[in-house]
Design a protein around this motif. Structure first.
Motif, PDB file in Angstrom:
ATOM      1  N   HIS A 164       0.961  -0.765  -0.182  1.00 42.96           N
ATOM      2  CA  HIS A 164      -0.515   0.243   0.287  1.00 42.96           C
ATOM      3  C   HIS A 164       0.936   1.099   0.308  1.00 42.96           C
ATOM      4  N   ALA A 165       1.603   0.797   0.664  1.00 48.20           N
ATOM      5  CA  ALA A 165       2.882   2.274   1.243  1.00 48.20           C
ATOM      6  C   ALA A 165       3.462   2.430  -0.816  1.00 48.20           C
ATOM      7  N   ALA A 166       4.138   1.288  -0.941  1.00 46.24           N
ATOM      8  CA  ALA A 166       4.275   1.726  -2.196  1.00 46.24           C
ATOM      9  C   ALA A 166       4.039   1.911  -3.561  1.00 46.24           C
ATOM     10  N   ARG A 167       2.414   1.802  -3.141  1.00 41.56           N
ATOM     11  CA  ARG A 167       1.927   2.095  -4.617  1.00 41.56           C
ATOM     12  C   ARG A 167       1.493   4.047  -4.343  1.00 41.56           C
ATOM     13  N   ARG A 168       1.453   4.071  -2.784  1.00 42.67           N
ATOM     14  CA  ARG A 168       1.304   5.978  -2.692  1.00 42.67           C
ATOM     15  C   ARG A 168       2.607   6.833  -3.205  1.00 42.67           C
ATOM     16  N   VAL A 169       3.929   5.761  -2.884  1.00 39.62           N
ATOM     17  CA  VAL A 169       5.347   7.009  -3.035  1.00 39.62           C
ATOM     18  C   VAL A 169       5.042   6.564  -4.543  1.00 39.62           C
ATOM     19  N   ARG A 170       4.869   5.486  -5.256  1.00 39.33           N
ATOM     20  CA  ARG A 170       5.293   5.213  -6.269  1.00 39.33           C
ATOM     21  C   ARG A 170       3.735   6.162  -7.726  1.00 39.33           C
ATOM     22  N   ASP A 171       3.350   6.884  -6.905  1.00 43.98           N
ATOM     23  CA  ASP A 171       2.262   7.605  -7.950  1.00 43.98           C
ATOM     24  C   ASP A 171       2.445   9.196  -7.508  1.00 43.98           C
ATOM     25  N   TYR A 172       2.724   8.994  -6.207  1.00 41.51           N
ATOM     26  CA  TYR A 172       3.473  10.825  -6.145  1.00 41.51           C
ATOM     27  C   TYR A 172       4.176  11.229  -7.020  1.00 41.51           C
ATOM     28  N   HIS A 173       5.337  10.412  -6.369  1.00 42.18           N
ATOM     29  CA  HIS A 173       6.423  10.576  -7.478  1.00 42.18           C
ATOM     30  C   HIS A 173       6.820  10.202  -9.089  1.00 42.18           C
ATOM     31  N   GLN A 174       5.476   9.585  -9.577  1.00 46.16           N
ATOM     32  CA  GLN A 174       5.279   9.114 -11.022  1.00 46.16           C
ATOM     33  C   GLN A 174       5.039  11.082 -11.506  1.00 46.16           C
ATOM     34  N   ARG A 175       4.134  11.739 -10.693  1.00 45.56           N
ATOM     35  CA  ARG A 175       4.041  13.027 -10.771  1.00 45.56           C
ATOM     36  C   ARG A 175       5.287  13.833 -11.057  1.00 45.56           C
ATOM     37  N   GLN A 176       6.252  13.133 -11.058  1.00 47.50           N
ATOM     38  CA  GLN A 176       8.152  14.440 -10.646  1.00 47.50           C
ATOM     39  C   GLN A 176       8.391  14.261 -11.716  1.00 47.50           C
ATOM     40  N   SER A 177       7.884  13.011 -12.707  1.00 51.24           N
ATOM     41  CA  SER A 177       8.515  12.871 -14.316  1.00 51.24           C
ATOM     42  C   SER A 177       9.214  13.868 -14.882  1.00 51.24           C
ATOM     43  N   GLY A 211      13.592  13.136  -4.818  1.00 51.27           N
ATOM     44  CA  GLY A 211      13.024  13.513  -5.943  1.00 51.27           C
ATOM     45  C   GLY A 211      13.471  12.433  -7.092  1.00 51.27           C
ATOM     46  N   VAL A 212      12.520  12.227  -8.006  1.00 56.09           N
ATOM     47  CA  VAL A 212      13.048  11.894  -9.350  1.00 56.09           C
ATOM     48  C   VAL A 212      13.969  12.176 -10.168  1.00 56.09           C
ATOM     49  N   TYR A 213      13.955  13.685  -9.482  1.00 60.38           N
ATOM     50  CA  TYR A 213      14.385  14.468 -10.003  1.00 60.38           C
ATOM     51  C   TYR A 213      16.343  14.346 -10.011  1.00 60.38           C
ATOM     52  N   ASP A 214      16.322  13.598  -9.025  1.00 63.87           N
ATOM     53  CA  ASP A 214      17.795  13.294  -8.062  1.00 63.87           C
ATOM     54  C   ASP A 214      18.316  12.576  -8.977  1.00 63.87           C
ATOM     55  N   PHE A 215      17.771  11.497 -10.721  1.00 66.19           N
ATOM     56  CA  PHE A 215      18.165  10.020 -10.918  1.00 66.19           C
ATOM     57  C   PHE A 215      18.112  10.629 -11.623  1.00 66.19           C
ATOM     58  N   GLN A 216      18.272  11.880 -11.992  1.00 71.02           N
ATOM     59  CA  GLN A 216      18.270  12.136 -13.655  1.00 71.02           C
ATOM     60  C   GLN A 216      18.849  13.494 -13.993  1.00 71.02           C
ATOM     61  N   LYS A 217      19.297  12.758 -15.016  1.00 70.86           N
ATOM     62  CA  LYS A 217      20.313  13.854 -15.329  1.00 70.86           C
ATOM     63  C   LYS A 217      19.962  15.219 -16.686  1.00 70.86           C
ATOM     64  N   ARG A 218      19.756  16.489 -17.010  1.00 69.19           N
ATOM     65  CA  ARG A 218      20.013  16.951 -17.487  1.00 69.19           C
ATOM     66  C   ARG A 218      20.569  18.273 -18.601  1.00 69.19           C
ATOM     67  N   SER A 219      20.897  17.524 -20.082  1.00 66.98           N
ATOM     68  CA  SER A 219      22.060  17.560 -20.741  1.00 66.98           C
ATOM     69  C   SER A 219      21.181  19.087 -21.737  1.00 66.98           C
ATOM     70  N   SER A 220      21.793  20.228 -22.294  1.00 65.26           N
ATOM     71  CA  SER A 220      21.249  20.782 -22.929  1.00 65.26           C
ATOM     72  C   SER A 220      21.443  21.245 -24.575  1.00 65.26           C
ATOM     73  N   ILE A 221      20.454  21.418 -25.481  1.00 62.74           N
ATOM     74  CA  ILE A 221      20.633  21.048 -26.211  1.00 62.74           C
ATOM     75  C   ILE A 221      20.799  22.521 -27.610  1.00 62.74           C
ATOM     76  N   ILE A 222      21.788  22.246 -27.983  1.00 63.02           N
ATOM     77  CA  ILE A 222      22.249  23.671 -28.876  1.00 63.02           C
ATOM     78  C   ILE A 222      22.340  23.529 -30.211  1.00 63.02           C
ATOM     79  N   GLY A 223      21.370  23.955 -31.181  1.00 59.36           N
ATOM     80  CA  GLY A 223      21.413  23.458 -32.769  1.00 59.36           C
ATOM     81  C   GLY A 223      21.404  24.801 -33.858  1.00 59.36           C
ATOM     82  N   PHE A 224      22.220  25.140 -33.908  1.00 60.88           N
ATOM     83  CA  PHE A 224      22.207  26.634 -34.719  1.00 60.88           C
ATOM     84  C   PHE A 224      22.471  26.296 -36.048  1.00 60.88           C
ATOM     85  N   SER A 225      21.088  27.295 -36.661  1.00 54.85           N
ATOM     86  CA  SER A 225      21.230  26.801 -38.275  1.00 54.85           C
ATOM     87  C   SER A 225      22.229  28.056 -38.627  1.00 54.85           C
ATOM     88  N   ALA A 226      21.790  28.293 -40.020  1.00 55.97           N
ATOM     89  CA  ALA A 226      23.520  29.025 -40.933  1.00 55.97           C
ATOM     90  C   ALA A 226      23.604  30.147 -40.218  1.00 55.97           C
TER      91      ALA A 226
END
Length: 435
Positions: free
Chosen positions: A94-107, A387-402
């Motif tokens: 029961h606890a796991a379901r609640r923890v999972r449901d809450y953290h899925q909203r952090q994705s 939280g979920v954000y502690d197990f994710q990395k953020r990479s910047s994307i940069i793509g210039f046109s001519a």
């Protein structure tokens, strides 16, 4: 035996210095502990499995022929799940379901946008490849910590979660193993202490190196996590547990006393603070503490904690209570008032905020859903719950046109030459379109 709990009044001239003294906590680690931890880390880093086996035999009195023998199979985890009492399994699930449901909203999701000239900018979200979870063992058994640390990692998309848990004298806690099965932990090794942190950080022939180590532990574990930070990420260096209760004087004083006990029973360094505009209510809670304390199993730990680090603080009103709370930046904050939503607007710093008279902090420890791994020692001023954000990395994307590269190349050229970095400037200038 009377508990001498410190009483403070926000109107007193020396209140600020008295509060500072109350909050002071020395997080420095004893020199001998540091030396011992550094030795263990070095040995495991250089000798791998052999060192892990030696330290496991020395500290956990558990001698085996290989580290592979210290790994728990998935079948063993499932066996634990099937054999624990049904009410415990139901509660964990029961606890796991609640923890999972809450953290899925952090994705978080990757995103991009395109500018008028075709330039593309954005952010790519990627989970860590592998996370390490430290779980205390021996007398301390914390299946709730398994759920709180492993589930966010799995929700984040971490491919492999490696759990380490000491089993002194070979004593295994099936509740912890069952929680690992429910949370989806991939591999479990029955090793602990600084040697387990070292194995996770550096890797051995048997234990894979991880990208981040999370989870609570004793002073040796905390010191080891501090030492390996940089080689791997860590969640935090946690101090003693804390609770701060703001009450308008209308909650039953027994409830508040027990809420204060709920943190004080962790250990003698835990801190419990009550803030109220009502001196009479502070008196009533103090009377409840005296009456209820003898009924507690961990009465002596609670008594020491309350005598050394607790306080009952009188303020002029709830607005001043919020100001004092923000100064403290507590790990757990209970707003035990008639209109907690109104008071919430004044709260700026807290790890977790428990709203209303019926919301005991203990619910957050086990089954509310939000994470119970929280910033301590005032670090809620700049830190957040695990939280979920502690197990994710953020990479910047940069793509210039001519066209975009030509336009922004002129800007980069000016700034680079202003910094004296000619190669930077010329690299940008090569992309500038000439008329």
């Amino acid at each position: 035996m009377t508990v001498n709990i410190q009483r403070l009044n926000a109107s007193d001239a020396d209140f600020d210095s008295a509060l500072s003294a109350l909050l002071a906590w020395d997080d420095s680690v004893d020199h001998q502990v540091n030396e011992s931890v550094r030795h263990i880390l070095h040995e495991v880093k250089t000798r791998g499995d052999a060192a892990v086996l030696e330290f496991t035999a020395k500290f956990d009195r558990l001698s085996v022929g290989s580290v592979a023998e210290l790994e728990m199979s998935q079948e063993r985890l499932q066996h634990a799940l099937k054999t624990i009492p049904q009410d415990q399994r139901d509660a964990l699930e029961h606890a796991a379901r609640r923890v999972r449901d809450y953290h899925q909203r952090q994705s978080q999701e990757s995103w991009q946008y395109e500018e008028a000239d075709g330039t593309v900018l954005g952010q790519k979200i990627t989970p860590l490849d592998r996370a390490g979870l430290y779980v205390p063992g021996g007398k301390a058994a914390y299946p709730s910590s398994v759920l709180m640390n492993a589930i966010p990692a799995k929700v984040a998309g971490v491919a492999e979660v490696i759990m380490v848990v000491p089993t002194p004298d070979g004593v295994v806690n099936d509740l912890v193993l069952a929680a690992a099965a429910i949370a989806g932990v991939d591999r479990v090794f029955t090793i602990g202490g600084a040697q387990a942190v070292a194995a996770l950080a550096y890797g051995t022939d048997t234990v894979p190196a991880v990208d981040k180590i999370v989870g609570p532990g004793n002073i040796f574990v905390a010191a080891a996590k501090r030492e390996v930070f940089g080689t791997v990420g860590i969640d935090m260096i946690a101090g003693p547990s804390e609770i701060l209760v703001i009450c308008d004087g209308q909650t039953h004083p027994d409830w508040i006393a027990m809420d204060l006990f709920s943190q004080a029973e962790h250990d003698e360094q835990a801190q419990s603070i009550l803030i109220s505009p009502s001196a009479e209510f502070l008196d009533a809670v103090e009377a409840s503490i005296e009456r209820l304390l003898p009924t507690m199993e961990r009465a002596e730990i609670i008594r020491t904690s309350l005598a050394d680090r607790a306080a009952l603080i009188q303020v002029a009103d709830l607005a001043e209570a919020a100001k004092v709370s923000n100064r403290i930046a507590p790990e757990h904050l209970e707003l035990s008032v008639a209109d907690p939503q109104a008071l919430l607007a004044d709260i700026r710093h807290a790890g977790a905020i428990f709203m209303g008279r019926y919301t005991a902090e203990a619910l957050g420890d086990y089954c509310a859903g939000p994470n119970h791994v929280l910033p301590t020692s005032g670090t809620a001023r700049f830190s957040s719950p695990l939280g979920v954000y502690d197990f994710q990395k953020r990479s910047s994307i940069i793509g210039f046109s001519a066209e975009g590269a030509s336009r922004m190349g002129r800007v980069a050229s000016v700034l680079a030459r202003g910094e004296g970095l000619t190669a930077h400037a010329r690299s940008a200038e090569y992309r500038i379109q000439r008329d």
